[in-house]
Design a protein around this motif. Structure first.
Motif, PDB file in Angstrom:
ATOM      1  N   GLN A 191      61.948 -22.123 -12.643  1.00  9.20           N
ATOM      2  CA  GLN A 191      62.486 -21.638 -13.927  1.00  9.20           C
ATOM      3  C   GLN A 191      62.426 -20.112 -13.983  1.00  9.20           C
ATOM      4  O   GLN A 191      63.358 -19.458 -14.417  1.00  9.20           O
ATOM      5  CB  GLN A 191      61.654 -22.185 -15.081  1.00  9.20           C
ATOM      6  N   GLN A 194      65.107 -17.456 -12.675  1.00 11.64           N
ATOM      7  CA  GLN A 194      66.468 -17.509 -13.218  1.00 11.64           C
ATOM      8  C   GLN A 194      66.720 -16.323 -14.166  1.00 11.64           C
ATOM      9  O   GLN A 194      65.781 -15.733 -14.682  1.00 11.64           O
ATOM     10  CB  GLN A 194      66.647 -18.807 -14.005  1.00 11.64           C
ATOM     11  N   SER A 198      71.419 -17.184 -19.113  1.00 11.31           N
ATOM     12  CA  SER A 198      71.903 -18.547 -18.848  1.00 11.31           C
ATOM     13  C   SER A 198      70.788 -19.559 -19.082  1.00 11.31           C
ATOM     14  O   SER A 198      71.025 -20.664 -19.565  1.00 11.31           O
ATOM     15  CB  SER A 198      72.454 -18.644 -17.423  1.00 11.31           C
ATOM     16  N   PHE A 199      69.553 -19.184 -18.789  1.00  7.52           N
ATOM     17  CA  PHE A 199      68.418 -20.086 -19.001  1.00  7.52           C
ATOM     18  C   PHE A 199      68.303 -20.440 -20.488  1.00  7.52           C
ATOM     19  O   PHE A 199      68.163 -21.611 -20.865  1.00  7.52           O
ATOM     20  CB  PHE A 199      67.138 -19.412 -18.500  1.00  7.52           C
ATOM     21  N   ARG A 202      71.051 -22.730 -21.649  1.00 12.83           N
ATOM     22  CA  ARG A 202      70.889 -24.111 -21.163  1.00 12.83           C
ATOM     23  C   ARG A 202      69.763 -24.848 -21.869  1.00 12.83           C
ATOM     24  O   ARG A 202      69.905 -26.002 -22.231  1.00 12.83           O
ATOM     25  CB  ARG A 202      70.590 -24.075 -19.660  1.00 12.83           C
ATOM     26  N   PRO A 227      67.788 -12.189 -12.408  1.00 11.65           N
ATOM     27  CA  PRO A 227      66.467 -12.786 -12.233  1.00 11.65           C
ATOM     28  C   PRO A 227      65.465 -11.674 -11.992  1.00 11.65           C
ATOM     29  O   PRO A 227      65.864 -10.602 -11.518  1.00 11.65           O
ATOM     30  CB  PRO A 227      66.643 -13.647 -10.967  1.00 11.65           C
ATOM     31  N   PRO A 228      64.212 -11.774 -12.311  1.00 15.53           N
ATOM     32  CA  PRO A 228      63.557 -12.945 -12.886  1.00 15.53           C
ATOM     33  C   PRO A 228      63.310 -12.779 -14.396  1.00 15.53           C
ATOM     34  O   PRO A 228      62.187 -12.996 -14.856  1.00 15.53           O
ATOM     35  CB  PRO A 228      62.239 -12.952 -12.126  1.00 15.53           C
ATOM     36  N   ALA A 230      64.090 -14.609 -16.862  1.00 15.02           N
ATOM     37  CA  ALA A 230      63.594 -15.829 -17.516  1.00 15.02           C
ATOM     38  C   ALA A 230      62.074 -15.916 -17.340  1.00 15.02           C
ATOM     39  O   ALA A 230      61.346 -16.277 -18.266  1.00 15.02           O
ATOM     40  CB  ALA A 230      64.267 -17.065 -16.939  1.00 15.02           C
TER      41      ALA A 230
END
Ligand SMILES: Cc1cc2nc3c(=O)[nH]c(=O)nc-3n(C[C@H](O)[C@H](O)[C@H](O)COP(=O)(O)OP(=O)(O)OC[C@H]3O[C@@H](n4cnc5c(N)ncnc54)[C@H](O)[C@@H]3O)c2cc1C
Length: 507
Positions: A191, A194, A198-199, A202, A227-228, A230
């Motif tokens: 996780q 990401q 977008s994380f 979603r 990234p990173p 998220a």
């Protein structure tokens, strides 16, 4: 070794010749002739990492001194009357979840030296234009319950990190190593690696859930498509529940003062107003630990590095800058939704889309017209920091590195959007652009308060693959430009000190 001679056999030399400046309160064992034995370690810079490094070394009974360029110690962890007498502002850090979560700080008796934590009623408030406010509470359950349709997502996503924290803490707050809990780490890593934008789309479905996660991830100072981001959002959100987004009573300086008091009790010392211009001028010591980011490190030690290492440091990438404002107010911020007053930290940027646009613009070198603003209102919970009924407020937004744009009007406009009438409460302001931040602390190149971008490439191997070590024996880097990076936690100093203790300070 930085100095080849074996200091243990050397006769004691006068203190002035060792540090170039005598200090009151010197606690390193002056003998009857006013001389001290040579040092085991010198730390350049008294930020939280420099002080943590000094403490770890002093804990072993070794002799250590910290040399600080500024007249007050603490680097990014200081407080001062920036506006009016009696109004105590945090010059840099204000909210300290990582200080509470830090394994090294947790192990120190800092409360015995006056450090007291204040936990606001809520950890974070994120107001939206329709008048609602998304809140992070101290528990995952209370936060999830308030997030309605995103309740289950919050429990799974953030609650999952909170639950795994004891198993992944060592990896998240330290350098790359063999994980003790590879499955928990892999689950988190899938996780974390990401992009936040977008994380968030979603995993969350409500405007509030998405915006709140975007605001937290924006602390990464990266575009939310990278990234990173998220991972940074996940860890910071989890910290609200693991440790609390708390503030130290009296301001950030209380953290520094407690660290210094503990260091002195261990026999170490801090000398302020002592800018190190070259490592060649340092007192003799077996180890030198620099609480510096690559650019200022190159200035004082570049001539000692082999070309390859020098080039690697020159290639180190700094990120966006920061434009910061501190206000003295004649009353609290007049929030449209009073729920915003339940937290010390308020994120002002509206929706996920708006926050993502603001961060992308700054990264690409443009000034965002509606910048994402991070605001802290400590006096709602710590009235000791302003005269009765008065308040201090701290806020900043991200700007292109080195930007000279005046962001004061845009920042005040963002606050006014959620707190109409804010400007009428202002008694005085202090404004610091990227150049001011760098002038006060050489580590913040172009105003980058992270001491280097937290891109994937610079996440685990900061500032080079050597992390804390350099090709010069006995010379180490202990700043936020090493893992685990930005924040007041002292873990960079802890790991650098242990590297030195296992190498040049072994006997
Ligand atoms: C505006 C702002 C807001 C922030 N908000 C938060 C927050 O809310 N929470 C949080 O956890 N973190 C926050 N941070 C980040 C945090 O302050 C830093 O990550 C942290 O201070 C890094 O610590 P450090 O010890 O690595 O270096 P620093 O704190 O940067 O200290 C380095 C020290 O080295 C000294 N120095 C530099 N060159 C020399 C030299 N040649 N000779 C001698 N001394 C030298 C500097 O003067 C400085 O005192 C913020 C930072 C800023 C600027």
């Amino acid at each position: 070794m930085l100095r080849r001679c074996c200091h243990r056999r050397e006769p004691h030399r006068p203190i002035e010749s060792q540090i170039g400046r005598a200090t009151a309160g010197w606690a390193l064992g002056i003998d009857y002739a006013g001389r001290v034995p040579p040092l085991d370690a010198v730390v350049v810079g008294s930020g939280p990492n420099g002080l943590a490094a000094a403490i770890v070394i002093a804990q072993t009974g070794r002799r250590v001194v910290v040399l600080e360029a500024e007249d007050t110690p603490g680097g990014g962890c200081r407080s001062a009357e920036l506006t009016l007498p009696g109004f105590v502002h945090d010059v840099c850090s204000a909210v300290h979840p990582f200080a509470l979560a830090s394994p090294v700080f947790r192990s120190l008796p800092l409360h015995a030296y006056g450090l007291e934590w204040i936990e606001p009623t809520a950890m974070l408030a994120h107001p939206l234009d329709d008048g609602r406010v998304a809140l992070i509470h101290r528990t995952v359950a209370a936060t999830a319950a308030a997030l309605e349709r995103d309740a289950r997502a919050y429990s799974n996503v953030i609650g999952g990190v909170v639950e795994a924290w004891p198993r992944i803490e060592r990896q998240v707050l330290g350098p790359l190593g063999v994980p003790r809990h590879p499955i928990a780490l892999a689950r988190f890593g899938l996780q974390a690696l990401q992009p936040a934008e977008s994380f968030a789309r979603r995993r969350f479905t409500t405007d509030g859930g998405r915006a709140m996660f975007a605001g937290i991830a924006a602390h990464s100072m990266l575009p939310l498509t990278m990234p990173p981001t998220a991972g940074i959002g996940l860890v910071l959100a989890a910290m609200a529940h693991v440790a609390g987004w708390s503030i130290p009573r009296g301001g950030a300086q209380s953290v520094t003062n407690a660290l210094i008091a503990h260091l002195r009790a261990l026999g170490g010392e801090v000398v302020t107003g002592r800018a190190v211009r070259s490592i060649d001028e340092l007192p003799e010591a077996r180890a030198v630990l620099c609480d510096l980011s690559p650019r200022p490190l190159l200035r004082i030690a570049g001539h000692r590095f082999p070309t390859r290492f020098r080039r690697a440091l020159e290639r180190y990438r700094y990120g966006m800058g920061v434009f910061k404002v501190d206000w003295a107010l004649d009353g609290p911020v007049p929030w449209r939704n009073p729920e915003c007053a339940r937290s010390a930290t308020v994120h002002l940027g509206g929706t996920l889309q708006e926050i993502a646009m603001s961060e992308r613009a700054s990264w690409k070198g443009h000034v965002a017209p509606n910048p994402f603003v991070l605001l802290v209102q400590p006096t709602l919970f710590d009235p000791s920091r302003a005269p009765a009924g008065r308040h201090v407020v701290w806020a900043y937004c991200h700007v292109p590195r080195g930007s000279t744009a005046d962001m004061l009007p845009s920042i005040e406009q963002q606050i006014d959007r959620f707190a109409p009438g804010f400007r009428d409460r202002v008694l005085a302001r202090s404004v610091m652009g990227p150049a001011d931040l760098e002038r006060h602390n050489a580590n913040y190149v172009g105003g980058d308060i992270g001491a280097g971008a937290t891109t994937l490439a610079q996440f685990f191997t900061r500032p080079t693959w050597r992390t804390y070590s350099t090709p010069v024996g006995g010379l180490y880097i202990c700043s936020a430009s090493t893992p685990p990076g930005v924040g007041v936690h002292g873990m960079c100093g802890y790991f650098a000190a242990h590297r030195a203790l296992s190498e040049v300070l072994r006997d």
